[in-house]
Design a protein around this motif. Sequence first.
Motif, PDB file in Angstrom:
ATOM      1  N   ASP A  93       0.830  -1.054  -0.022  1.00 17.26           N
ATOM      2  CA  ASP A  93       0.092   0.006  -0.022  1.00 17.26           C
ATOM      3  C   ASP A  93       0.942   1.385  -0.082  1.00 17.26           C
ATOM      4  N   LEU A  94       2.164   1.183   0.540  1.00 21.00           N
ATOM      5  CA  LEU A  94       3.053   2.218   0.703  1.00 21.00           C
ATOM      6  C   LEU A  94       4.560   1.741   0.897  1.00 21.00           C
ATOM      7  N   ILE A  95       5.446   2.369   0.294  1.00 18.45           N
ATOM      8  CA  ILE A  95       6.854   2.111   0.387  1.00 18.45           C
ATOM      9  C   ILE A  95       7.440   3.096   1.336  1.00 18.45           C
ATOM     10  N   HIS A  96       8.177   2.641   2.225  1.00 16.09           N
ATOM     11  CA  HIS A  96       8.873   3.397   3.040  1.00 16.09           C
ATOM     12  C   HIS A  96      10.539   3.313   2.875  1.00 16.09           C
ATOM     13  N   ALA A  97      10.909   4.104   2.329  1.00 17.79           N
ATOM     14  CA  ALA A  97      12.541   4.277   2.003  1.00 17.79           C
ATOM     15  C   ALA A  97      13.475   4.786   3.253  1.00 17.79           C
ATOM     16  N   GLN A  98      14.057   3.964   3.590  1.00 15.57           N
ATOM     17  CA  GLN A  98      15.005   4.209   4.903  1.00 15.57           C
ATOM     18  C   GLN A  98      16.340   5.045   4.381  1.00 15.57           C
ATOM     19  N   VAL A  99      16.842   4.431   3.434  1.00 14.56           N
ATOM     20  CA  VAL A  99      18.346   5.106   2.799  1.00 14.56           C
ATOM     21  C   VAL A  99      17.878   5.442   1.395  1.00 14.56           C
ATOM     22  N   GLU A 100      18.038   6.768   0.908  1.00 10.94           N
ATOM     23  CA  GLU A 100      17.787   7.149  -0.026  1.00 10.94           C
ATOM     24  C   GLU A 100      18.791   7.114  -1.518  1.00 10.94           C
ATOM     25  N   PHE A 101      19.489   5.652  -1.351  1.00  6.37           N
ATOM     26  CA  PHE A 101      20.290   5.470  -2.706  1.00  6.37           C
ATOM     27  C   PHE A 101      19.690   4.425  -3.691  1.00  6.37           C
ATOM     28  N   THR A 102      20.458   3.480  -3.920  1.00  6.23           N
ATOM     29  CA  THR A 102      20.045   2.519  -4.849  1.00  6.23           C
ATOM     30  C   THR A 102      18.621   1.911  -4.548  1.00  6.23           C
ATOM     31  N   THR A 103      18.160   1.480  -3.492  1.00  7.21           N
ATOM     32  CA  THR A 103      17.087   0.640  -3.402  1.00  7.21           C
ATOM     33  C   THR A 103      15.636   1.856  -3.419  1.00  7.21           C
ATOM     34  N   SER A 104      16.168   2.859  -2.689  1.00 10.31           N
ATOM     35  CA  SER A 104      15.081   4.024  -2.844  1.00 10.31           C
ATOM     36  C   SER A 104      15.026   4.444  -4.311  1.00 10.31           C
ATOM     37  N   LEU A 105      15.879   4.628  -5.052  1.00 15.46           N
ATOM     38  CA  LEU A 105      15.637   4.952  -6.360  1.00 15.46           C
ATOM     39  C   LEU A 105      14.987   4.139  -7.134  1.00 15.46           C
ATOM     40  N   MET A 106      15.331   2.908  -7.004  1.00 14.40           N
ATOM     41  CA  MET A 106      14.515   1.647  -7.690  1.00 14.40           C
ATOM     42  C   MET A 106      12.912   1.531  -7.117  1.00 14.40           C
ATOM     43  N   ALA A 107      13.034   1.742  -5.797  1.00 15.29           N
ATOM     44  CA  ALA A 107      11.524   2.023  -5.195  1.00 15.29           C
ATOM     45  C   ALA A 107      10.636   2.876  -5.877  1.00 15.29           C
ATOM     46  N   HIS A 108      11.248   4.299  -5.993  1.00 19.97           N
ATOM     47  CA  HIS A 108      10.572   5.229  -6.515  1.00 19.97           C
ATOM     48  C   HIS A 108      10.060   5.035  -8.022  1.00 19.97           C
ATOM     49  N   SER A 109      11.103   4.489  -8.697  1.00 22.60           N
ATOM     50  CA  SER A 109      10.604   3.875 -10.323  1.00 22.60           C
ATOM     51  C   SER A 109       9.709   2.903 -10.194  1.00 22.60           C
ATOM     52  N   TRP A 110       9.490   1.959  -9.377  1.00 18.75           N
ATOM     53  CA  TRP A 110       8.280   1.114  -9.329  1.00 18.75           C
ATOM     54  C   TRP A 110       6.923   1.821  -8.743  1.00 18.75           C
ATOM     55  N   ALA A 111       7.118   2.461  -7.729  1.00 20.11           N
ATOM     56  CA  ALA A 111       6.161   3.160  -7.172  1.00 20.11           C
ATOM     57  C   ALA A 111       5.321   4.075  -8.085  1.00 20.11           C
ATOM     58  N   ASN A 112       6.372   4.690  -9.157  1.00 18.87           N
ATOM     59  CA  ASN A 112       5.769   5.786 -10.121  1.00 18.87           C
ATOM     60  C   ASN A 112       4.896   4.902 -11.089  1.00 18.87           C
ATOM     61  N   LYS A 113       5.521   3.951 -11.460  1.00 19.52           N
ATOM     62  CA  LYS A 113       4.801   2.933 -12.515  1.00 19.52           C
ATOM     63  C   LYS A 113       3.558   2.427 -11.905  1.00 19.52           C
ATOM     64  N   ASN A 114       3.535   2.243 -10.710  1.00 26.40           N
ATOM     65  CA  ASN A 114       2.336   1.272  -9.884  1.00 26.40           C
ATOM     66  C   ASN A 114       1.277   2.120  -9.150  1.00 26.40           C
ATOM     67  N   LYS A 115       1.758   3.510  -9.354  1.00 26.25           N
ATOM     68  CA  LYS A 115       0.769   4.458  -8.454  1.00 26.25           C
ATOM     69  C   LYS A 115       0.804   4.144  -6.891  1.00 26.25           C
ATOM     70  N   VAL A 116       1.824   4.067  -6.247  1.00 25.71           N
ATOM     71  CA  VAL A 116       1.910   3.730  -4.940  1.00 25.71           C
ATOM     72  C   VAL A 116       2.710   4.689  -4.225  1.00 25.71           C
ATOM     73  N   PRO A 117       2.339   5.491  -3.022  1.00 23.85           N
ATOM     74  CA  PRO A 117       2.991   6.599  -2.608  1.00 23.85           C
ATOM     75  C   PRO A 117       4.425   5.899  -1.794  1.00 23.85           C
ATOM     76  N   VAL A 118       5.234   7.060  -1.800  1.00 23.93           N
ATOM     77  CA  VAL A 118       6.679   6.873  -1.127  1.00 23.93           C
ATOM     78  C   VAL A 118       6.837   7.703   0.032  1.00 23.93           C
ATOM     79  N   VAL A 119       7.127   7.303   1.482  1.00 23.32           N
ATOM     80  CA  VAL A 119       7.619   8.032   2.245  1.00 23.32           C
ATOM     81  C   VAL A 119       9.142   7.782   2.623  1.00 23.32           C
ATOM     82  N   GLN A 120      10.112   8.918   2.649  1.00 23.72           N
ATOM     83  CA  GLN A 120      11.323   8.675   2.859  1.00 23.72           C
ATOM     84  C   GLN A 120      11.752   9.140   4.335  1.00 23.72           C
ATOM     85  N   THR A 121      12.490   8.580   4.859  1.00 27.24           N
ATOM     86  CA  THR A 121      13.221   9.288   6.261  1.00 27.24           C
ATOM     87  C   THR A 121      14.560   9.534   5.908  1.00 27.24           C
TER      88      THR A 121
END
Length: 400
Positions: A93-121
């Motif tokens: 339902d939501l992605i929470h990115a804890q670190v803003e590098f590779t996994t976060s960038l890939m998560a943002h890409s997937w989330a944008n295509k699949n219409k899922v919000p992203v929270v970042q710390t």
Amino acid sequence: MKIAFTSDVYWPRINGVTVSTNIFLNELTKLGHNLRLWAPSYPEPEDTKGLHHADPRVARLKSWGLFFSKEDRLVSPFQRGRFFRELSAFSPDLIHAQVEFTTSLMAHSWANKNKVPVVQTCHTYFEQYVHYYLPLLPEKLGRSWARKLTYSLFRHADAIISPTVPMKAVLQSYGLNCPIEVIPTGIQEEDFKGTSKEDEHLHSRWILQFPQLRGRKILLFVGRVGQEKNLDFLLEVVEKIQSQVPQATLVVAGNGPYLDEFKAKIKQRNLDNLVLCLGYVDRKELRHLYTLADVFTFASKTETQGLVTVEAMMCRTPAVAIGLMGTKEVMNGDNGGFMVNDDVEEFSAAVVKLLTNTALYQAKSEEAYAWAQNWTASKMALRIEQLYRQTIDQYKNRTV
């Protein structure tokens, strides 16, 4: 809710990001949510081997080492396909990115295509750290680059979590204008209960293992042993207070890239009898060490949170700390100890005051425990849960 955590840092790498991620993974699971974490694989170091067991909630992605930080890893971009397939299967339902590098960038890409919000710390104040990692880069240029990098890595988030108000102000100064919520990590109370100062001084395994600590006044530091932690400052403190508290000893618990150089400085200054470096300490043992300590001493000036200060307070150990960034927020003045300026004389005087005034020490010890109750992880998890729901609702309203 189904929540996907992503991070480029996790066990066995030991730092504040790992601890924070693990705490919220556990606390949100307790609240009934379904969580999964994607994190890098590690070649496990000998001193932590077997201490961090496989967690079915954690998926490990192949990673590469970094030439400028041998402790850290970067998830391979070739893991993108596998990562996307697993995210799709989990359907968060939501992605929470804890670190803003590779996994976060890939998560943002997937989330944008699949219409899922992203929270970042935002766990790290990169502007203050960049000169430690890239010392050949001119400091002014490094800070400018770190500001631009932080902006670019966070600008697509639907909401940002800042652990403190000062860090929120920093992020806003970079031009980030999405919702920024201040939510510290907090600490898990059960990890720091079940022992007393009297018992530790009589029966502590630390004293059995290191008999030179018996009868000493222990100044404790817990954390990553890096230059940014300002440990040389603590060497000056333990030297300075010897005339008034000759039984004072500094104990340093933690590993890091600065450890060998720090040990060399201890020898150069003939402080071998006044400073003890323990190396890695398992979190299950930390409560005993915190409780054994007389004063928690923290000189870092770059903390986004400074959770170790609260951990010490939960064990009724008052803190003396430099009042900047996260530490300033955590202590909010002299709560649970003394918050001082970046000055060896002032810091040393506060330590001496605690170690030589029994009534003051007892009062500060109880005050520390009471103050720490404001920072429990269970309370912070409820606030994160509320932020998740708000972010999902706002995202749905924007995309309708």
